[in-house]
Enzyme design. Structure first.
Site, mmCIF file in Angstrom:
data_model
loop_
_atom_site.group_PDB
_atom_site.id
_atom_site.type_symbol
_atom_site.label_atom_id
_atom_site.label_comp_id
_atom_site.label_asym_id
_atom_site.label_seq_id
_atom_site.Cartn_x
_atom_site.Cartn_y
_atom_site.Cartn_z
ATOM 1 N N ASP A 194 5.796 -25.959 -3.935
ATOM 2 C CA ASP A 194 5.170 -27.084 -4.638
ATOM 3 C C ASP A 194 3.705 -27.167 -4.208
ATOM 4 O O ASP A 194 3.398 -27.182 -3.012
ATOM 5 C CB ASP A 194 5.880 -28.397 -4.307
ATOM 6 C CG ASP A 194 7.210 -28.535 -5.037
ATOM 7 O OD1 ASP A 194 7.637 -27.569 -5.697
ATOM 8 O OD2 ASP A 194 7.823 -29.612 -4.934
ATOM 9 N N HIS A 247 6.101 -26.377 0.823
ATOM 10 C CA HIS A 247 4.813 -26.871 0.343
ATOM 11 C C HIS A 247 3.706 -25.986 0.904
ATOM 12 O O HIS A 247 3.690 -25.679 2.104
ATOM 13 C CB HIS A 247 4.602 -28.326 0.773
ATOM 14 C CG HIS A 247 5.458 -29.300 0.035
ATOM 15 N ND1 HIS A 247 6.766 -29.552 0.371
ATOM 16 C CD2 HIS A 247 5.191 -30.073 -1.062
ATOM 17 C CE1 HIS A 247 7.278 -30.443 -0.467
ATOM 18 N NE2 HIS A 247 6.344 -30.776 -1.340
#
Length: 267
Positions: A76, A225
């Site tokens: 992400d 992430h």
């Protein structure tokens, strides 16, 4: 007179109750928070029967087959923090593909990296344009978030339409899943994750590596992430050690193509 008024209230309540019973999807807009029991000792994570049935209904996935030692890397990206290039270098060296779920801000501010992702064979996922709570939006607003992202992606890269979407912060609703399908999107959740999104909270390579190795299981969709230096540092050893344990890495595209119990086509 008061008796007639009371009867009217009773009748109205009965009609409302019957209506809810006949239409159980009155609550489809209810906000839900994605969560699961983490996998351990290479046993798959479990989201529970309620989530399992809901996701299956709309072709949404959070893991693959428990019988195949295949891992699916997803990332992400809301903003660039200087570590994505290192992650891409690792994926290229190890010949592993991933899916990068991006926001509009990321596409706008890190266009060169997005084009590199595409050039090197990675899938671009739709993490919404502005990273809102998608479950609180109207259908028109949901559509705008997804399609505005796709429009920007098409302007900046060779990709005009994403197929996979992921709700910001894992907040979703049945309405979101259903409407996403109507527009040609398929929701992708995850079965491996840990707290790794604080840019000012570096915990070290071992922190990320241990979380990844302790949670992996056959069919795992892994969420990381890219803002985390811990992830960038741990990724090379994680990929090599997972391979040493007999795992291979594949794409969400191949996972979806191997799922035959959902009628939508995204090609």
């Amino acid at each position: 007179m008061w008796i007639k008024h009371l009867l009217g209230i009773v009748v109205s309540c009965v009609i409302l109750t019957v209506g809810i019973l006949l239409n159980p999807f009155q609550v489809e807009a209810e906000s839900l928070n994605w969560g699961f029991k983490k996998g351990a000792q290479e046993k798959p994570a479990q989201a529970g029967s309620t989530f399992d049935e809901l996701l299956k209904k709309y072709g949404a996935l959070y893991k693959g087959s428990p019988d195949e030692k295949i891992l699916y890397l997803t990332f992400d990206n809301g903003y660039e923090n200087g570590y994505t290039a290192s992650i891409l270098d690792t994926l290229k060296k190890e010949k592993v593909s991933g899916t990068f779920f991006l926001t509009g801000h990321y596409v706008e501010s890190a266009t060169d990296l997005v084009n590199r992702m595409i050039k090197e064979g990675h899938e671009i996922g739709n993490h919404s344009y502005g990273h809102p709570n998608m479950a609180n939006l109207s259908e028109a607003q949901m559509k705008n978030e997804w399609e505005k992202f796709d429009q920007l992606l098409g302007e900046k890269t060779s990709v005009n339409k994403t197929r996979f979407v992921r709700p910001p912060e894992g907040v979703f609703s049945e309405k979101l899943l259903a409407y996403g399908n109507e527009l040609g999107y398929r929701h992708m959740f995850w079965s491996v994750a840990f707290i790794d999104w604080h840019r000012d909270r570096t915990l070290g390579k071992a922190y990320a590596y241990n979380h990844l190795m302790n949670q992996i299981h056959p069919g795992a969709i892994i969420l990381m992430h890219t803002v985390s230096p811990d992830n960038a540092a741990a990724l090379p050893d994680f990929i090599r050690d997972a391979k040493a344990k007999g795992y291979t890495f594949s794409s969400l595209d191949s996972l979806v193509n191997g799922t035959n119990d959902f009628p939508l086509s995204f090609h």
